[in-house]
Design an enzyme around this catalytic site. Structure first.
Site, PDB file in Angstrom:
ATOM      1  N   ALA B 204       2.057   0.720 -17.398  1.00 58.15           N
ATOM      2  CA  ALA B 204       1.317   0.153 -16.271  1.00 58.15           C
ATOM      3  C   ALA B 204       2.069  -1.031 -15.671  1.00 58.15           C
ATOM      4  O   ALA B 204       2.689  -1.806 -16.392  1.00 58.15           O
ATOM      5  CB  ALA B 204      -0.051  -0.303 -16.738  1.00 58.15           C
ATOM      6  N   SER B 207      -1.850  -1.759 -13.139  1.00 55.87           N
ATOM      7  CA  SER B 207      -3.029  -0.935 -13.363  1.00 55.87           C
ATOM      8  C   SER B 207      -3.459  -0.986 -14.834  1.00 55.87           C
ATOM      9  O   SER B 207      -2.737  -1.499 -15.667  1.00 55.87           O
ATOM     10  CB  SER B 207      -2.711   0.511 -12.968  1.00 55.87           C
ATOM     11  OG  SER B 207      -1.800   1.071 -13.889  1.00 55.87           O
ATOM     12  N   THR B 211       1.210   6.228 -17.170  1.00 60.65           N
ATOM     13  CA  THR B 211       1.252   7.521 -17.868  1.00 60.65           C
ATOM     14  C   THR B 211       1.801   7.366 -19.286  1.00 60.65           C
ATOM     15  O   THR B 211       1.296   7.979 -20.228  1.00 60.65           O
ATOM     16  CB  THR B 211       2.101   8.514 -17.067  1.00 60.65           C
ATOM     17  OG1 THR B 211       1.424   8.784 -15.842  1.00 60.65           O
ATOM     18  CG2 THR B 211       2.293   9.821 -17.813  1.00 60.65           C
ATOM     19  N   ASP B 264       3.641  -5.750  -5.682  1.00 56.20           N
ATOM     20  CA  ASP B 264       5.021  -5.300  -5.539  1.00 56.20           C
ATOM     21  C   ASP B 264       5.268  -5.026  -4.059  1.00 56.20           C
ATOM     22  O   ASP B 264       4.465  -5.402  -3.218  1.00 56.20           O
ATOM     23  CB  ASP B 264       5.333  -4.095  -6.429  1.00 56.20           C
ATOM     24  CG  ASP B 264       4.354  -2.948  -6.256  1.00 56.20           C
ATOM     25  OD1 ASP B 264       3.588  -2.961  -5.270  1.00 56.20           O
ATOM     26  OD2 ASP B 264       4.336  -2.045  -7.096  1.00 56.20           O
TER      27      ASP B 264
END
Lengths: 502, 502
Positions: B204, B207, B211, B264
């Site tokens: 992450a 978040s 994955t 970002d």
């Protein structure tokens, strides 16, 4: 007491960022899910601080029920050995979203800036957030309205000095010109006329010396408000470090980051200067702006834009303000670095034969302009008054009286390690690169080391022969001297030598 | 040995930033003029590292001829107790001027980016410099040409995998949609067709789960290149963490700063994704881009601009690339957080009654699109193939085989601390705020704590009665549960409830 640990001093200097050291297996790290780099709120009696966590291994030097504090965290909490403090997650910084918005190019208002400044002062924003804020405002990314809003919110975050309705003069030089140490001279001249000029100065941001760094060579500059008032009521003027006064207190945090990044922004520059001026109670402000390709302000266009922003913000916050453009093509005086610049200042005040004429002329220009701007000033008459006060020794006497009132005058010292840089060829000095010379002075240790810096042995226009010393590196330690020397040798073109017909 | 000290482990975890602790009165600090926050170069045998200095008081825990290293500095040097290392000033980061130029709005070229990346990997640029670089590129401040240059220089700084000229499929989701964990499903389906899909994923950034974080719940993901090849040659696919492979190695440094800043940039996002894809040897890449007001990509205009940048950079570096826009208005599946998302993935593969239909549908869409894009694919036929492989259990079998090949399959665990959030009133769920839900999951400990996160108990369109649970907070510790709960209660409108006629 499930959320408490016993405080011990770590004795570690992490500069301004408070750090707490906790055992990875302590009950708080386990219960709260704290890991390295987590922001932790520490409450002790009526004080609290937000610190960055560094986790210590379970077989390390720290007891499992202890938390060790860095020097800045320890002093911010006023901790005593054996104190038991409470640890918790801090509320998230509400203003982080404003920093992000600015990074994405949105415009901020006074409330947004106020929230950023509050979170900065409470250490809720990390240094990375502050670096993002500085960068998001870099160049011309703060417009006039935003700069006014930032200035006001910076001023409102601290104290404002009250001079009882009297006119208060002030001057500020937009940096970038090594050795341009006119402030002590201007203060001495203007105070000698009876005007009020309580000058608060900053330390260097990205330069080898700030006025406060240089003044500190000759007199104490860390005065509280009471001491400041005593000096100014007695002598009419002073040159002190503004950092002890809580005037625009967020500025020091921004400056710390700007110094590390080695850049600042137009809008933040103006807000930094004018929020401090307004907070110091100034009414009449002269901005000295040297312009030159290797100065901070590099072109006439940049100077015009910056002047316009200064005038706009000055008017919005109720200051009488003028901008004085000056030649910024070469360093001023001979010395670059706190003690070397102090020596130049004293040579001018004492009317010595070796006094740098350029420094003297610049100080007279500024004093004259400021006297013309002041209440009761007759435009055009300031110059003669300023010159008379300097030549008669009245300015020297005033300066020594100010130094004594600030806590006592001291002569500048000479650096123990000095290395001469010889001319690689004969010719005429055609230019001096301010940035390279400033870099050499900083690598030599300026401003941290008072005696460190660069002493110029020639100026633009001088004819030199091969091997003749161009400048000296002054350093407090052999390591710093060698380090500056290596860089200087890699930049042997810091002084351009034109080889015309003999 | 005047520039050496004996190394001792400080046992302090300062995360990735190497820190060295030295006595303020040690001979090196005195000779070199080192003070806190100075950058220090430490040489030991054939290795060196640049560390930030923290000064320890003379009466502190450190011997005067010792230097203590943080865990990251100690391991970077491969130090052993008693080693004697050499200390010096590092060369200044040559690329700092490029960061400054970008902050001031100048455009950079491939050489400029390469120098920034080199200095990043050598730790010559400070974290503040990196924060400035990220911010200077934020929003749309990197244009297409710059993004191509950044992508190429990021790829060139690391390894590139060689698959012997075979076609290699890949997919990437532009984050921002909690629970959208389609990758393990897409890999399982595509690998079951016999295509090559060696998926390297990230953890992450901003978040609650990447994955790699979710996959790690079910199988080891830290594989080196040799292990990766073994898995892919055996099973055709894998889902591993890319961080152990030295593919686009600067990306991890940028991500570390972006995670702290919580933002970002468009150009850096594209460069980050495509430099990794190119380095992984991918030839056919599908970009999944969820669009919604609270997703990462908020509008059709933003999606169009980002798609165009992906297509432009993909073409410039020789990838066959397509962008799949999807609905980003609400979280996908039920779980948000590594273990909770893993449970959703497994429910879909196992065709369980409680399997989230939206996650299943999205995975099928993407697998279909990728099969259509692949060599030999017949546009429009991918969907039926994908559905057949999922429904037959072939995808489940392939996924378990991949997990076993990666080191062994494990079932997700349930969090020990769970708090239900009740509906404040009756009505129909009209919207779910992705950002608030993601924030709750992060405050609960995700992704650091695998079991932490949010389990949604309702979805948009559901009718709820007052007091009925809307979602559960899952946490590994009571402190984190309480912390997330406090924030959740302050944001009770995370799920909008429309109160129409009964």
């Amino acid at each position: 007491m499930s959320d408490t640990l016993i405080l011990v001093p770590a004795g570690i200097d992490t500069y301004r960022q408070p750090v707490v050291y906790m055992r990875e297996d302590c009950h708080i790290c386990r219960a709260e899910g704290f890991a390295s780099q987590t922001r932790v709120r520490i409450d002790l009696r009526d004080r609290w601080v937000i610190a960055t966590l560094n986790v210590v291994a379970h077989d390390g030097w720290l007891a499992v029920d202890n938390a060790a504090l860095s020097i800045s965290a320890w002093s911010a909490l006023g901790a005593r050995p054996g104190d038991r403090a409470r640890f918790s997650h801090p509320e998230p910084a509400g203003s982080a979203s404003k920093v992000r918005a600015k990074a994405y190019g949105e415009r901020l208002n006074e409330r947004d800036f106020a929230s950023i400044i509050r979170d900065t002062l409470e250490n809720r924003l990390t240094d990375l957030d502050l670096a993002a804020f500085i960068t998001a405002c870099a160049g011309n990314r703060l417009d006039g309205t935003e700069t006014v809003a930032l200035t006001r919110s910076m001023q409102a975050a601290g104290e404002t000095l009250d001079w009882g309705g009297r006119s208060v003069l002030d001057k500020h030089c937009v940096g970038g010109l090594p050795g341009n140490r006119t402030t002590p001279l201007v203060v001495a001249i203007v105070a000698a006329t009876g005007q009020l000029i309580p000058k608060t100065s900053s330390r260097a941001i990205t330069s080898p010396a700030g006025t406060a760094d240089t003044m500190e060579v000759m007199a104490p500059v860390t005065l509280d408000e009471r001491a400041l008032r005593r000096v100014v009521e007695a002598e009419g003027g002073c040159v002190i470090w503004g950092g002890a006064l809580n005037l625009s207190p967020a500025d020091d945090h921004f400056i710390r980051i700007e110094r590390s990044l080695d850049f600042d922004s137009t809008g933040q520059l103006v807000a930094s200067v004018l929020s401090k001026k307004a907070a110091a109670g100034s009414t009449h402000v002269l901005i000295d702006m040297p312009v030159g390709v290797t100065a901070k302000v590099r072109s006439a266009e940049a100077a015009a834009a910056l002047s316009a922003l200064f005038l706009r913000v000055g008017e919005a916050i109720g200051l009488r303000l003028a901008v004085h453009l000056s030649d910024g093509t070469a360093p001023v005086g001979r010395g670059i670095g706190p003690a070397l610049e102090a020596a130049d200042v004293l040579a001018v005040l004492r009317r010595r034969a070796e006094a740098p004429l350029d420094l003297r002329a610049r100080a007279l220009d500024l004093a004259a302009h400021l006297l013309d701007l002041a209440p009761g000033g007759v435009p055009g008459e300031g110059r003669a008054r300023a010159e008379a006060l300097l030549d008669s020794g009245a300015a020297e006497a005033k300066f020594l009286a100010i130094c004594e009132a600030q806590g006592g005058f001291a002569e500048p010292k000479l650096a123990p390690h000095r290395i001469e840089l010889p001319a690689p060829c004969q010719g005429i000095i055609s230019a001096i690169d301010n940035r390279v010379i400033a870099r050499v002075a900083k690598l030599a240790g300026a401003p941290r080391q008072k005696v460190a810096g660069v002493l110029l042995r020639v100026q633009v226009g001088d004819r030199v022969s091969k091997g003749q010393p161009l400048y000296e590196i002054h350093a407090a330690t052999p390591g710093e001297a060698a380090w500056a020397h290596r860089y200087a040798e890699q930049h042997a073109d810091a002084l351009s030598i034109a080889q015309g017909p003999r």
